[in-house]
Design a protein around this motif. Structure first.
Motif, short mmCIF file in Angstrom:
data_model
loop_
_atom_site.label_atom_id
_atom_site.label_comp_id
_atom_site.label_asym_id
_atom_site.label_seq_id
_atom_site.Cartn_x
_atom_site.Cartn_y
_atom_site.Cartn_z
N MET A 22 0.83 -1.20 0.00
CA MET A 22 0.00 0.00 0.00
C MET A 22 0.87 1.25 0.00
O MET A 22 0.47 2.27 -0.56
N ASP A 23 2.05 1.17 0.60
CA ASP A 23 2.95 2.32 0.60
C ASP A 23 3.40 2.68 -0.81
O ASP A 23 3.67 3.83 -1.11
N ALA A 24 3.50 1.69 -1.67
CA ALA A 24 3.90 1.93 -3.06
C ALA A 24 2.72 2.37 -3.92
O ALA A 24 2.88 3.14 -4.86
N LEU A 25 1.52 1.88 -3.61
CA LEU A 25 0.34 2.20 -4.40
C LEU A 25 -0.29 3.54 -4.06
O LEU A 25 -0.87 4.19 -4.94
N LEU A 26 -0.21 3.97 -2.82
CA LEU A 26 -0.88 5.19 -2.40
C LEU A 26 -0.44 6.42 -3.19
O LEU A 26 -1.30 7.18 -3.65
N PRO A 27 0.85 6.65 -3.42
CA PRO A 27 1.22 7.82 -4.22
C PRO A 27 0.66 7.78 -5.64
O PRO A 27 0.23 8.80 -6.17
N ILE A 28 0.61 6.60 -6.24
CA ILE A 28 0.09 6.49 -7.61
C ILE A 28 -1.41 6.75 -7.62
O ILE A 28 -1.93 7.44 -8.51
N ILE A 29 -2.12 6.26 -6.63
CA ILE A 29 -3.56 6.50 -6.53
C ILE A 29 -3.83 8.00 -6.35
O ILE A 29 -4.72 8.56 -6.99
N ILE A 30 -3.06 8.64 -5.49
CA ILE A 30 -3.21 10.08 -5.28
C ILE A 30 -2.93 10.84 -6.57
O ILE A 30 -3.67 11.77 -6.93
N GLN A 31 -1.89 10.46 -7.30
CA GLN A 31 -1.55 11.12 -8.55
C GLN A 31 -2.65 10.94 -9.59
O GLN A 31 -2.98 11.89 -10.31
N ILE A 32 -3.23 9.76 -9.67
CA ILE A 32 -4.31 9.52 -10.63
C ILE A 32 -5.53 10.37 -10.30
O ILE A 32 -6.09 11.04 -11.17
N VAL A 33 -5.95 10.34 -9.04
CA VAL A 33 -7.14 11.09 -8.64
C VAL A 33 -6.95 12.59 -8.82
O VAL A 33 -7.81 13.27 -9.39
N THR A 34 -5.83 13.12 -8.37
CA THR A 34 -5.61 14.56 -8.52
C THR A 34 -5.38 14.94 -9.97
O THR A 34 -5.74 16.04 -10.40
N GLY A 35 -4.82 14.03 -10.77
CA GLY A 35 -4.67 14.28 -12.20
C GLY A 35 -6.02 14.38 -12.88
O GLY A 35 -6.24 15.25 -13.73
N ILE A 36 -6.95 13.51 -12.53
CA ILE A 36 -8.30 13.57 -13.08
C ILE A 36 -8.98 14.88 -12.67
O ILE A 36 -9.63 15.53 -13.49
#
Length: 97
Positions: A3-17
């Motif tokens: 989850m530590d590796a996935l959380l930044p990518i999830i944040i980047q995707i959501v804020t990018g959208i």
């Protein structure tokens, strides 16, 4: 992946959208549908977050959770907005032909 590796990518995707949607709403002459705005925002968000993370010298694991998350949010929103603006400009110029 943890989850530590996935959380930044999830944040980047959501804020990018979110950044892509904001630019898509502001630039109405591009006449983009939702799918191009979502895809370009998500892709631009991840790219922008990764670039900003590299420029700041690390990620949440090495630079502190708050600083890493702030970089992910700012980079994601900025990258999503920039790429959506570029895609919108290209689509707008193609529609004028």
């Amino acid at each position: 992946m943890t989850m530590d590796a996935l959380l930044p990518i999830i944040i980047q995707i959501v804020t990018g959208i979110i950044g892509g949607q904001a630019v898509g709403a502001a630039v109405k002459q591009a006449a983009m549908g939702q799918l191009p705005k979502i895809l370009s925002g998500a892709i631009g968000g991840v790219a922008g977050g990764q670039i900003l993370g590299a420029l700041m010298g690390g990620d949440a694991a090495t630079g502190g959770a708050l600083g890493g998350m702030l970089g992910d949010v700012v980079g994601g929103a900025g990258g999503g907005a920039i790429l959506t603006g570029i895609v919108g400009a290209i689509m707008g110029s193609m529609n004028k032909r």
